[in-house]
Design an enzyme around this catalytic site. Structure first.
Site, PDB file in Angstrom:
ATOM      1  CB  SER A 141      -2.128 -62.665  -9.123  1.00 37.42           C
ATOM      2  OG  SER A 141      -3.201 -61.847  -8.703  1.00 37.42           O
ATOM      3  CE1 TYR A 153      -3.744 -67.138  -6.738  1.00 32.11           C
ATOM      4  CE2 TYR A 153      -4.126 -64.778  -6.455  1.00 32.11           C
ATOM      5  CZ  TYR A 153      -3.979 -65.881  -7.281  1.00 32.11           C
ATOM      6  OH  TYR A 153      -4.063 -65.728  -8.641  1.00 32.11           O
TER       7      TYR A 153
END
Length: 279
Positions: A141, A153
């Protein structure tokens, strides 16, 4: 659209294959004549994509090494080998530091986002070596390159970027490239509840197809250990990392996971021993 002609007749394995990006990849690659193997823990979703596209679906818990090995064996048994592996499975929610900290959610996020890639690479190595090489692409990401309120995350995606950069030269000895995608906002089910807020704030949201384009770009580029940023407003761009040399590091080499000094008189450009990963 990025050309995918060289994927014709290739065996392409995709984890997280039942999601928005995975299903877009299945449509693209089966349409180009690839043999696509989809893995997902959600059987209903995976079977639906397989039925639509003609791909082979294998239910898999990507956080389990044995399941990853079973997935690769299934692909190799059905199609004779594996050429391209896209380790795309991941989850977003893992909690936060503070009063709401949930150790179970935190461990689950790490298992799905990090362990799945480590296990996926480990499981794929024999099949890719048997092919004389191949390509691995990992989905991280853009939060793997910058801070994010989704702290765990972001930490998991930073870990994937570092893992891919470090694995690049190691896997190159077997003719295997490995690269990492770092998408910004993408319209997928995993972020459905955030889409309206993003758009209200003027955030550009990419289509899943753009991420598939980036995956193909990373494979066709031929480089390894690289990170590719994918965003609706900037397209597909290779991320340039800063060169941060450490004094004396050119006199170090690795063998079997251990680091040691290069003996005097040995060419600094030559490794002290093979970096090859054993399976």
């Amino acid at each position: 659209m990025t050309d995918t002609a060289t994927f014709a007749d290739k065996v392409v394995l995709i984890t997280g294959g039942g999601g928005g990006i995975g299903s877009a990849a299945a449509r693209r690659f089966t349409g180009q004549g690839s043999h696509v193997v989809l893995a997902d823990i959600d059987r209903a979703r995976g079977e639906a994509v397989a039925k639509e596209t003609g791909a082979l679906f294998v239910p898999v818990d990507v956080s389990d090494l044995a399941d990853n090995q079973r997935l690769v064996r299934t692909a190799a048994d059905r199609f004779g080998g594996v050429d391209v592996v896209w380790l795309h499975a991941g989850v977003l929610e893992g909690g936060a530091i503070g009063d709401t900290f949930d150790p179970d959610a935190y461990r689950r996020l790490l298992a799905i986002n990090i362990d799945s890639v480590v296990y996926g690479v480990q499981a794929a190595l024999p099949a890719l070596r048997a092919r004389g090489g191949g390509s691995i692409v990992v989905t991280a990401s853009v939060t793997g390159l910058r801070p994010s309120p989704d702290m765990f995350y972001a930490a998991s995606k930073h870990a994937l970027v570092g893992l891919v950069r470090s694995l690049g030269p190691v896997l190159a000895e077997d003719g295997i490239t490995i690269n990492v995608l770092c998408p910004a906002a993408v319209e997928t089910p995993i972020v459905a509840e955030r889409l309206s807020a993003w758009r209200a704030a003027g955030v550009a949201v990419a289509s899943p197809e753009l991420v598939v384009d980036a995956m193909v770009t990373a494979v066709h580029d031929g480089g390894t250990g690289q990170a590719w940023v994918v965003a609706a407003d900037t397209g597909i761009t290779r991320f340039e990392f800063a060169d941060l040399p450490v004094g004396g590091e050119t006199r170090l080499g690795t063998a079997d996971g251990r680091t040691g000094a290069v003996p005097p008189g040995v060419d600094q450009a030559a490794p002290v021993a093979s970096n090859r990963l054993g399976v």
